[in-house]
Scaffold this active site. Sequence first.
Site, mmCIF file in Angstrom:
data_model
loop_
_atom_site.group_PDB
_atom_site.id
_atom_site.type_symbol
_atom_site.label_atom_id
_atom_site.label_comp_id
_atom_site.label_asym_id
_atom_site.label_seq_id
_atom_site.Cartn_x
_atom_site.Cartn_y
_atom_site.Cartn_z
ATOM 1 N N VAL A 249 23.528 39.357 24.636
ATOM 2 C CA VAL A 249 24.882 38.857 24.892
ATOM 3 C C VAL A 249 25.628 39.936 25.670
ATOM 4 O O VAL A 249 25.689 41.096 25.234
ATOM 5 C CB VAL A 249 25.628 38.518 23.585
ATOM 6 C CG1 VAL A 249 27.041 38.051 23.892
ATOM 7 C CG2 VAL A 249 24.873 37.446 22.798
ATOM 8 N N ARG B 41 30.176 37.107 11.350
ATOM 9 C CA ARG B 41 28.788 37.179 10.889
ATOM 10 C C ARG B 41 27.832 36.764 12.002
ATOM 11 O O ARG B 41 28.096 35.790 12.725
ATOM 12 C CB ARG B 41 28.587 36.273 9.666
ATOM 13 C CG ARG B 41 29.310 36.785 8.461
ATOM 14 C CD ARG B 41 28.963 36.026 7.188
ATOM 15 N NE ARG B 41 29.933 36.361 6.156
ATOM 16 C CZ ARG B 41 29.910 37.488 5.450
ATOM 17 N NH1 ARG B 41 28.942 38.368 5.644
ATOM 18 N NH2 ARG B 41 30.846 37.737 4.548
ATOM 19 N N ASN C 203 23.036 47.700 21.223
ATOM 20 C CA ASN C 203 21.947 47.606 22.182
ATOM 21 C C ASN C 203 22.504 47.572 23.603
ATOM 22 O O ASN C 203 23.504 46.904 23.857
ATOM 23 C CB ASN C 203 21.125 46.333 21.929
ATOM 24 C CG ASN C 203 20.457 46.339 20.571
ATOM 25 O OD1 ASN C 203 19.976 47.374 20.118
ATOM 26 N ND2 ASN C 203 20.426 45.190 19.911
ATOM 27 N N HIS D 4 28.849 44.758 21.600
ATOM 28 C CA HIS D 4 29.030 44.413 20.189
ATOM 29 C C HIS D 4 28.301 45.435 19.344
ATOM 30 O O HIS D 4 27.182 45.837 19.655
ATOM 31 C CB HIS D 4 28.524 42.996 19.898
ATOM 32 C CG HIS D 4 27.196 42.691 20.499
ATOM 33 N ND1 HIS D 4 27.046 42.389 21.831
ATOM 34 C CD2 HIS D 4 25.956 42.651 19.960
ATOM 35 C CE1 HIS D 4 25.767 42.161 22.094
ATOM 36 N NE2 HIS D 4 25.078 42.333 20.975
HETATM 37 P P1 AMP Z 1 22.093 41.693 20.964
HETATM 38 O O1 AMP Z 1 20.661 41.206 20.912
HETATM 39 O O2 AMP Z 1 22.264 43.122 20.580
HETATM 40 O O3 AMP Z 1 22.752 41.347 22.294
HETATM 41 O O4 AMP Z 1 22.852 40.893 19.850
HETATM 42 C C1 AMP Z 1 23.352 39.611 20.037
HETATM 43 C C2 AMP Z 1 23.513 39.004 18.674
HETATM 44 O O5 AMP Z 1 24.372 37.889 18.787
HETATM 45 C C3 AMP Z 1 22.215 38.509 18.051
HETATM 46 O O6 AMP Z 1 21.977 39.203 16.831
HETATM 47 C C4 AMP Z 1 22.470 37.019 17.845
HETATM 48 O O7 AMP Z 1 21.882 36.533 16.656
HETATM 49 C C5 AMP Z 1 23.977 36.964 17.813
HETATM 50 N N1 AMP Z 1 24.566 35.694 18.179
HETATM 51 C C6 AMP Z 1 24.242 34.908 19.226
HETATM 52 N N2 AMP Z 1 25.024 33.821 19.257
HETATM 53 C C7 AMP Z 1 25.873 33.922 18.202
HETATM 54 C C8 AMP Z 1 26.934 33.103 17.695
HETATM 55 N N3 AMP Z 1 27.281 31.962 18.268
HETATM 56 N N4 AMP Z 1 27.575 33.524 16.581
HETATM 57 C C9 AMP Z 1 27.228 34.678 15.980
HETATM 58 N N5 AMP Z 1 26.248 35.492 16.422
HETATM 59 C C10 AMP Z 1 25.578 35.121 17.517
#
Ligand code: AMP
Length: 114
Positions: free
Chosen positions: A96, A29, A87, A100
């Site tokens: 990140v 999640r 993205n 994903h």
């Molecule tokens: P993006 O902006 O497409 O790179 O998505 C990265 C996603 O990772 C965001 O929706 C964040 O809320 C999520 N995220 C960041 N850290 C964590 C974590 N420790 N556990 C779960 N989701 C995370």
Amino acid sequence: MSEDLFLKIIDREIPADIVYETDTVLAFRDIAPQAPVHILIIPKIKIRTVNDVDAEHTELLGELILAAKRIAKAQGVADQGYRLVMNCNEAAGQTVWHIHLHLLGGRALQWPPG
Ligand code: AMP
């Protein structure tokens, strides 16, 4: 954000609410959900961005989609509908650096996205 954040989740070095796992794929999640169902589906090997995807990753990327289908059904959003988003780089909002697939569902989603 840590370059290796998702690798740390794969290695259980930081906690996550894991909903699905195979030998090659992990799903958990999102920590800041944008919909009632917001799950991230990742490969267990590090691929920084979609720009780094290669032909050798073809089967693995298919496994991400297959995982999404199964998770959507398990989460009860398969019939009403859901969105899959990946993205790529800063302008698209990537934060990140480990690819994903976002699975978003459980509410009506607008189009086009912001
Ligand atoms: P993006 O902006 O497409 O790179 O998505 C990265 C996603 O990772 C965001 O929706 C964040 O809320 C999520 N995220 C960041 N850290 C964590 C974590 N420790 N556990 C779960 N989701 C995370």
